[in-house]
Design an enzyme around this catalytic site. Structure first.
Site, PDB file in Angstrom:
ATOM      1  N   PHE A 197       0.818  -1.224   0.000  1.00  0.00           N
ATOM      2  CA  PHE A 197       0.000   0.000   0.000  1.00  0.00           C
ATOM      3  C   PHE A 197       0.848   1.269   0.000  1.00  0.00           C
ATOM      4  O   PHE A 197       0.335   2.339  -0.265  1.00  0.00           O
ATOM      5  CB  PHE A 197      -0.915   0.025   1.240  1.00  0.00           C
ATOM      6  CG  PHE A 197      -2.130  -0.875   1.151  1.00  0.00           C
ATOM      7  CD1 PHE A 197      -2.330  -1.724   0.072  1.00  0.00           C
ATOM      8  CD2 PHE A 197      -3.091  -0.863   2.163  1.00  0.00           C
ATOM      9  CE1 PHE A 197      -3.457  -2.540   0.001  1.00  0.00           C
ATOM     10  CE2 PHE A 197      -4.221  -1.667   2.100  1.00  0.00           C
ATOM     11  CZ  PHE A 197      -4.408  -2.501   1.021  1.00  0.00           C
ATOM     12  N   SER A 252       5.196  -1.922 -11.761  1.00  0.00           N
ATOM     13  CA  SER A 252       4.062  -1.736 -12.674  1.00  0.00           C
ATOM     14  C   SER A 252       3.381  -3.048 -13.068  1.00  0.00           C
ATOM     15  O   SER A 252       2.949  -3.213 -14.213  1.00  0.00           O
ATOM     16  CB  SER A 252       4.497  -0.930 -13.906  1.00  0.00           C
ATOM     17  OG  SER A 252       4.950   0.350 -13.506  1.00  0.00           O
ATOM     18  N   GLY A 291       6.074   2.316 -10.203  1.00  0.00           N
ATOM     19  CA  GLY A 291       5.142   3.443 -10.213  1.00  0.00           C
ATOM     20  C   GLY A 291       5.174   4.269 -11.482  1.00  0.00           C
ATOM     21  O   GLY A 291       4.635   5.367 -11.529  1.00  0.00           O
TER      22      GLY A 291
END
Ligand code: PGA
Length: 229
Positions: free
Chosen positions: A7, A189, A159
């Site tokens: 997260f 990704s 990211g």
């Protein structure tokens, strides 16, 4: 197979609870292990289909380490799984290999499952000396430790939406498999559209997912895709 949700600095205690409740409804294939790494403030003893882990911890039981959490805080919630060496800790927070390997040693001695992250920057990839760079990130790490899971996460793919090519991942995982008998993951990704191809790469035992794991629907979609394999 392993599918892990990192997260990072997303979700609160309330939304983590909602996420984990929804995750329960999502049917998990046998043989797939799920992990969720919420932020520190959302750690708890959840009843979950996923193992809950912490994204980082300091290598001490307790003490004068402002802003850190240690063994005592993790034990309160029965947490025995950790991410260490994530590229954001290394590059944004400036954690050195020496610090990371000290943390590794501390939690290894306490039997933790450690998702240990390594990965080269774009600059290193372009220079072409990836293997020795990755080896420097493994310095001081017991590669035979039975609680170790290595996550290969190229910094330029994290990211950014830019996943490494399958042959690039295969090459690095092939190299890492000569160094450690422990499971190797890919991160950078990973999303529902590419998770199947990533899971099929030789020596790949799973994925560590950031962005695409933050919505539970998207995480469940990845679980569905893995089920089809
Ligand atoms: P990403 O992050 O999936 O958003 O690229 C992966 C990670 O940092 O573990």
């Amino acid at each position: 197979m392993i599918l892990a949700a990192n997260f990072k600095m997303n979700h609160t205690r309330a939304t983590t609870k909602e996420y984990l409740a929804k995750l329960k409804e999502c049917e998990k294939p046998e043989g797939l292990e799920l992990f969720v790494f919420p932020p520190f403030t959302a750690l708890d003893r959840y009843e979950s289909v996923a193992t809950i882990g912490a994204q980082n911890a300091y290598g001490a039981e307790s003490g004068s380490f402002t802003g850190e959490i240690g063994l005592q805080q993790l034990q309160e919630f029965g947490i025995t799984t950790l991410i260490l060496g994530h590229s954001e800790r290394r590059h944004l927070m400036g954690e050195s290999q020496e610090l990371i390997s000290r943390k590794f040693k501390f939690y290894k001695e306490r039997g933790f499952t450690i998702f240990y992250c390594i990965g080269e920057t774009l600059d290193i990839r372009e220079k072409g000396d990836i293997q020795s760079y990755l080896q420097s990130q493994l310095e001081g790490i017991d590669l035979k430790y039975e609680g170790l899971i290595v996550a290969y996460e190229p910094v330029w793919a994290i990211g950014t939406g830019r996943t490494a090519k399958e042959e690039e991942i295969e090459e690095v995982l092939g190299f890492l498999s000569t160094l450690t008998p422990r499971p190797l993951l890919y991160g950078g990704s990973v999303k529902p559209e590419n998770v199947q191809n990533i899971m099929r790469i030789p020596n790949c035992s799973g994925a560590l997912v950031g962005t695409a794991s933050w919505r539970v629907e998207s995480f469940c979609e990845m679980i569905e895709k893995i089920k089809e394999l």
